[in-house]
Design a protein around this motif. Sequence first.
Motif, mmCIF file in Angstrom:
data_model
loop_
_atom_site.group_PDB
_atom_site.id
_atom_site.type_symbol
_atom_site.label_atom_id
_atom_site.label_comp_id
_atom_site.label_asym_id
_atom_site.label_seq_id
_atom_site.Cartn_x
_atom_site.Cartn_y
_atom_site.Cartn_z
ATOM 1 N N GLU A 63 -9.511 23.285 -2.799
ATOM 2 C CA GLU A 63 -10.454 23.982 -1.909
ATOM 3 C C GLU A 63 -11.910 23.727 -2.322
ATOM 4 O OE1 GLU A 63 -9.763 25.617 0.850
ATOM 5 O OE2 GLU A 63 -7.586 25.441 0.685
ATOM 6 N N GLY A 64 -12.182 22.459 -2.679
ATOM 7 C CA GLY A 64 -13.556 22.029 -2.933
ATOM 8 C C GLY A 64 -14.109 22.317 -4.308
ATOM 9 N N GLU A 65 -13.299 22.913 -5.224
ATOM 10 C CA GLU A 65 -13.801 23.240 -6.563
ATOM 11 C C GLU A 65 -12.822 22.784 -7.625
ATOM 12 O OE1 GLU A 65 -14.934 27.288 -7.206
ATOM 13 O OE2 GLU A 65 -15.980 27.462 -5.291
ATOM 14 N N TYR A 66 -13.374 22.404 -8.794
ATOM 15 C CA TYR A 66 -12.523 22.112 -9.939
ATOM 16 C C TYR A 66 -12.007 23.424 -10.504
ATOM 17 C CZ TYR A 66 -14.400 17.369 -9.779
ATOM 18 O OH TYR A 66 -14.743 16.105 -9.371
ATOM 19 N N ARG A 67 -10.677 23.513 -10.657
ATOM 20 C CA ARG A 67 -10.047 24.764 -11.107
ATOM 21 C C ARG A 67 -9.586 24.689 -12.562
ATOM 22 N NH1 ARG A 67 -11.368 28.332 -6.913
ATOM 23 N NH2 ARG A 67 -11.510 27.023 -5.054
ATOM 24 N N TYR A 68 -9.138 23.493 -12.995
ATOM 25 C CA TYR A 68 -8.706 23.296 -14.372
ATOM 26 C C TYR A 68 -8.533 21.804 -14.610
ATOM 27 C CZ TYR A 68 -4.029 23.299 -12.135
ATOM 28 O OH TYR A 68 -2.947 23.067 -11.321
ATOM 29 N N ALA A 69 -8.161 21.432 -15.824
ATOM 30 C CA ALA A 69 -7.997 20.023 -16.175
ATOM 31 C C ALA A 69 -6.619 19.817 -16.804
ATOM 32 C CB ALA A 69 -9.089 19.585 -17.145
ATOM 33 N N THR A 70 -6.027 18.648 -16.563
ATOM 34 C CA THR A 70 -4.682 18.364 -17.060
ATOM 35 C C THR A 70 -4.608 16.957 -17.638
ATOM 36 O OG1 THR A 70 -3.650 19.810 -15.396
ATOM 37 C CG2 THR A 70 -2.246 18.160 -16.408
ATOM 38 N N PRO A 79 2.959 17.186 -17.944
ATOM 39 C CA PRO A 79 1.623 17.323 -18.535
ATOM 40 C C PRO A 79 1.754 17.584 -20.034
ATOM 41 C CG PRO A 79 2.236 19.353 -17.415
ATOM 42 C CD PRO A 79 3.341 18.370 -17.146
ATOM 43 N N LEU A 80 0.825 17.041 -20.806
ATOM 44 C CA LEU A 80 0.775 17.357 -22.238
ATOM 45 C C LEU A 80 -0.028 18.623 -22.479
ATOM 46 C CD1 LEU A 80 0.390 13.856 -23.927
ATOM 47 C CD2 LEU A 80 2.459 15.181 -23.456
ATOM 48 N N PHE A 81 -1.023 18.874 -21.618
ATOM 49 C CA PHE A 81 -1.705 20.168 -21.660
ATOM 50 C C PHE A 81 -2.470 20.386 -20.369
ATOM 51 C CE2 PHE A 81 -5.187 17.581 -23.691
ATOM 52 C CZ PHE A 81 -6.222 17.878 -22.806
ATOM 53 N N SER A 82 -2.768 21.641 -20.083
ATOM 54 C CA SER A 82 -3.740 22.027 -19.054
ATOM 55 C C SER A 82 -4.793 22.893 -19.724
ATOM 56 C CB SER A 82 -3.077 22.790 -17.900
ATOM 57 O OG SER A 82 -2.400 21.909 -17.021
ATOM 58 N N ALA A 83 -6.044 22.719 -19.317
ATOM 59 C CA ALA A 83 -7.169 23.465 -19.878
ATOM 60 C C ALA A 83 -7.844 24.255 -18.770
ATOM 61 C CB ALA A 83 -8.167 22.506 -20.524
ATOM 62 N N TYR A 84 -8.134 25.516 -19.041
ATOM 63 C CA TYR A 84 -8.759 26.355 -18.018
ATOM 64 C C TYR A 84 -9.605 27.447 -18.657
ATOM 65 C CZ TYR A 84 -4.787 29.510 -19.078
ATOM 66 O OH TYR A 84 -3.855 30.320 -19.705
ATOM 67 N N LYS A 85 -10.441 28.075 -17.825
ATOM 68 C CA LYS A 85 -11.243 29.211 -18.271
ATOM 69 C C LYS A 85 -10.608 30.493 -17.735
ATOM 70 C CE LYS A 85 -15.186 27.665 -16.644
ATOM 71 N NZ LYS A 85 -16.639 27.554 -16.341
ATOM 72 N N PHE A 86 -10.448 31.454 -18.619
ATOM 73 C CA PHE A 86 -9.950 32.769 -18.211
ATOM 74 C C PHE A 86 -11.148 33.689 -18.029
ATOM 75 C CE2 PHE A 86 -8.658 37.117 -19.107
ATOM 76 C CZ PHE A 86 -7.519 37.250 -18.328
ATOM 77 N N THR A 87 -11.328 34.184 -16.791
ATOM 78 C CA THR A 87 -12.492 35.027 -16.500
ATOM 79 C C THR A 87 -12.134 36.332 -15.803
ATOM 80 O OG1 THR A 87 -12.834 33.850 -14.407
ATOM 81 C CG2 THR A 87 -14.048 33.045 -16.337
ATOM 82 N N ALA A 88 -10.950 36.418 -15.233
ATOM 83 C CA ALA A 88 -10.504 37.623 -14.523
ATOM 84 C C ALA A 88 -9.034 37.440 -14.175
ATOM 85 C CB ALA A 88 -11.331 37.844 -13.252
ATOM 86 N N VAL A 89 -8.435 38.468 -13.578
ATOM 87 C CA VAL A 89 -7.014 38.400 -13.228
ATOM 88 C C VAL A 89 -6.838 38.640 -11.739
ATOM 89 C CG1 VAL A 89 -4.742 39.418 -13.565
ATOM 90 C CG2 VAL A 89 -6.272 39.162 -15.514
ATOM 91 N N ASN A 90 -6.174 37.706 -11.081
ATOM 92 C CA ASN A 90 -5.850 37.857 -9.670
ATOM 93 C C ASN A 90 -4.659 38.802 -9.515
ATOM 94 O OD1 ASN A 90 -5.518 37.200 -6.809
ATOM 95 N ND2 ASN A 90 -3.735 36.018 -7.499
ATOM 96 N N LYS A 91 -4.759 39.752 -8.625
ATOM 97 C CA LYS A 91 -3.698 40.753 -8.445
ATOM 98 C C LYS A 91 -2.709 40.373 -7.348
ATOM 99 C CE LYS A 91 -5.752 43.424 -11.470
ATOM 100 N NZ LYS A 91 -5.193 43.618 -12.830
#
Length: 303
Positions: A63-70, A79-91
């Motif tokens: 949806e037009g944005e980088y969400r994480y890296a693999t 995948p050997l790993f995925s990298a992401y930022k944790f900033t909040a929790v989707n309910k």
Amino acid sequence: MHLFVSAVLLVLCSPFIVAEVVESFSTCSSMFFKEEPPEIKGVLEHSTSQDNNRYKLICQKYEGEYRYATLYDISAKIPLFSAYKFTAVNKNPPHIPWMIEPQLNTLDGSMSDPGENQAADRDYWKQKKQEWERGHLFPNGHAPDEITAESTYTLTNTVPQNTKFNKGSWRSMEQSVRLFMETNCRDENNPDDILAYVLTGAVPGDKRLNNRVNIPSHMWTVFCCFNPKTLFWESKAHWAENKDEKNPIPIPDKTLGILEEFLGNKFKQSSLFSRDCNQFFDVKDYHPNPWFLSQFQRHFVHG
């Protein structure tokens, strides 16, 4: 002709995630602590693949944005790993079909199999017993919003994970880590915001699902975040065997150094985070640096 028809059907039945296979993780470096991806000797060094015929770098764009890296191994089809930022929790957990990464396949009209370089849904259908299921590396429960949660439903973000292990001790650990990060991790520049950098990966094993997809021997995860009590960047790691379990077994907290030592026995050398995040995050016993604490408080009270 049968192969071509099967390939077309697989393409039509498998939604695509609009991600990017890139030459360097510099394209989505914001997913990594200090914008520095892990160093894995012979695999990933200085943000670039050391074997581009095997290890692919994916900036997961949705949806037009980088969400994480693999980091994806097309030989093992995991995948050997995925990298992401944790900033909040989707309910609101999403309910969408599993997606594949089109750039890992050569769809040029030739009679090639779209699942040649990655796992496909059919790999999970052919089990006599549902022993293995799609296990997220970036779990949808760690996503900050519904769109990002949807982006985690790509087979390039999953590995064959033992069903009981995934629903048992691993899920319990994921939930515990999520609560810990929500409670204790903060943005260094804005203490009202949550921020943690997370890496979750898999260690390739010696068995294959459907004679195609590598079944990892172990799963691991580690986060790095700013501790507002000590004013240091600190980390905490977990890993466990990817195997059947009768009852969930608590996965103990470990240091980043011990995880890197463990992965070093599997790979030649692994460095996951900058040395600046080598300190273990322990909320039970901390000793704040008085000078840094006064500067931090002064900045946000008067600045």
